[in-house]
Design an enzyme around this catalytic site. Structure first.
Site, PDB file in Angstrom:
ATOM      1  N   CYS A   1      27.755  52.545 -23.659  1.00  0.00           N
ATOM      2  CA  CYS A   1      26.809  53.496 -24.255  1.00  0.00           C
ATOM      3  C   CYS A   1      25.600  52.807 -24.879  1.00  0.00           C
ATOM      4  O   CYS A   1      24.543  53.424 -25.033  1.00  0.00           O
ATOM      5  CB  CYS A   1      27.504  54.332 -25.326  1.00  0.00           C
TER       6      CYS A   1
ATOM      7  N   HIS B   1      24.455  63.259 -23.771  1.00  0.00           N
ATOM      8  CA  HIS B   1      24.514  61.797 -23.865  1.00  0.00           C
ATOM      9  C   HIS B   1      24.586  61.195 -22.470  1.00  0.00           C
ATOM     10  O   HIS B   1      25.673  60.927 -21.959  1.00  0.00           O
ATOM     11  CB  HIS B   1      25.740  61.437 -24.710  1.00  0.00           C
TER      12      HIS B   1
ATOM     13  N   CYS C   1      27.367  53.604 -31.105  1.00  0.00           N
ATOM     14  CA  CYS C   1      28.613  52.936 -30.747  1.00  0.00           C
ATOM     15  C   CYS C   1      28.639  52.684 -29.249  1.00  0.00           C
ATOM     16  O   CYS C   1      27.966  53.362 -28.466  1.00  0.00           O
ATOM     17  CB  CYS C   1      29.818  53.764 -31.172  1.00  0.00           C
TER      18      CYS C   1
END
Length: 407
Positions: A92, A363, A393
């Site tokens: 991510c 996302h 994160c």
């Protein structure tokens, strides 16, 4: 040492990341990357032959997203063949890492004009679920790594944070995203995506659910109980057992669901970085500069807790405190990530994700970091403020962070 200036940034809308439902799902991921790279050039008029590198983030580098999508997207966008490209994966965190590497190369004086960014099409077919260690039995014994959703529930359980608190944060982020869209706060950076035949594919955010309430969220079942008990082979541990390997007495309470977790979407974003000399020589206008960057590792079993130490590390590098930051962007991978970040750093919540976050907007994994930098810069300009901190994160228990300042 040169300054590393942000000249411009842009992004696609985020489309629903499901085949047959999302307006971008039928496109090739290189086409999404091409859309933002082409827009950057058209908006700023630079010679693409001057681009030293295109540093791109993509987490799932398989099938259509394999084969160095950064380079291929640049070629698809009509960039000069001299513009090289590389694609990286920090899960991510890839989009922030691409920006940090691009800025570092400019700041070090090694390169003059670099584009960073990322693409992720979550609508692409996936093949099963493996633990983050990809079935490496030796690594699993040293650092058991579970599914991120199960990790989110485990952290919420350890922190004693209940579902109602997390749902309230999800409602707030939907409300903020709705206000931002209505007021056109994203318009400066949002670029439409067109089909190959020239027809419009998408020019607006597709994922938000305006009107979300505590009552509507209360009807949603937790997403991860069945995931927690999934095992990818007969002799493998379940995702729950991987958590309990390190936290044997933890009875995980499942509090995350579709409404307080990040949305599954397709999207892409790009940032144009230039040195002081190049900026002056070519009449470009700098919008911001990089102040500091940091990378931080944390417990890979809980996986999602690195943003707080990453923020502290980047603040220390910059010689700043949280009071010096005007805008925070923390990716809402799950509600617990943002809630813990704000609690642990004792932040003014009016400075955090002021235009909503991934629970409302989605996302697109490898692109999200670039989107967050973009969003922070636009908001600093809208509020006429100076300094933004962006972090998120990442799988494996990591977090990159960056501080930018308007110029």
């Amino acid at each position: 040492m040169s300054e590393a200036y942000i000249i411009d940034a842009c992004r696609t809308p985020r489309g629903i990341g499901k085949q047959g439902k999302g307006s971008l799902a039928h496109l090739h991921p290189q086409h999404l990357g091409s859309a933002v790279l082409k827009a950057l050039q058209e908006r700023n008029g630079f010679d693409t032959a001057d681009v030293d590198d295109v540093v791109w983030g993509t987490s799932s580098q398989v099938m259509e997203q394999s084969g160095d999508i950064g380079r291929m997207s640049a070629l698809d966008a009509g960039y000069d063949m001299k513009a090289s490209g590389v694609t990286l994966d920090r899960f991510c965190g890839s989009g922030i890492t691409s920006a940090n590497i691009a800025a570092a190369s400019v700041k070090a004086g090694l390169e003059d004009l670099v584009v960073s960014g990322g693409t992720e099409m979550m609508s692409l077919p996936k093949k099963g679920m493996l633990p983050m260690g990809a079935g490496n039995a030796h690594l699993e014994e040293i650092h058991p790594q579970s599914h991120q959703g199960v990790c989110a529930d485990a952290i919420a359980t350890l922190e004693g944070i209940d579902r109602e608190t997390l749902d309230a944060l999800a409602v707030e982020t939907q409300n903020r995203a709705e206000a931002a869209i209505k007021e056109g706060r994203f318009d400066k950076s949002l670029v439409p995506v067109f089909n190959l035949d020239g027809t419009l594919a998408l020019d607006r955010e597709e994922f938000p659910r305006p009107g979300t309430t505590m009552e509507s969220l209360a009807t949603l079942a937790p997403s991860f109980p069945m995931v927690a008990d999934y095992r990818h082979s007969d002799d493998a541990k379940t995702f729950r057992e991987l958590i309990n390997q390190k936290f044997p007495d933890l009875g995980i309470q499942h509090v995350h669901h579709a409404g307080n977790s990040s949305g599954v979407v397709d999207g892409s974003a790009a940032i144009l970085w230039a040195s002081e000399d190049y900026t002056k020589a070519h009449g470009l206008t700098a919008r911001a500069r990089i102040v500091a960057m940091a990378n931080m590792g944390d417990d890979p079993t809980l996986m999602l807790n690195a943003p707080v130490p990453a923020a502290r590390k980047v603040l220390e590098k910059a010689g700043m405190t949280v009071d010096d930051i005007d805008i925070f962007e923390i990716n809402e991978a799950f509600a617990i990530v943002s809630e813990k970040f704000q609690r642990d750093l004792d932040l003014d919540r009016g400075k955090v994700n002021v235009n909503g976050g991934a629970m409302a907007l989605g996302h697109p994994i490898g692109a999200t970091g670039a989107i967050l930098i973009n969003t922070a810069l636009d908001e600093l300009e809208r509020q006429d403020k100076q300094v933004g901190l962006i972090t998120m994160c990442a799988g494996g228990g990591m977090a990159p962070a960056i501080i930018i300042e308007r110029v």
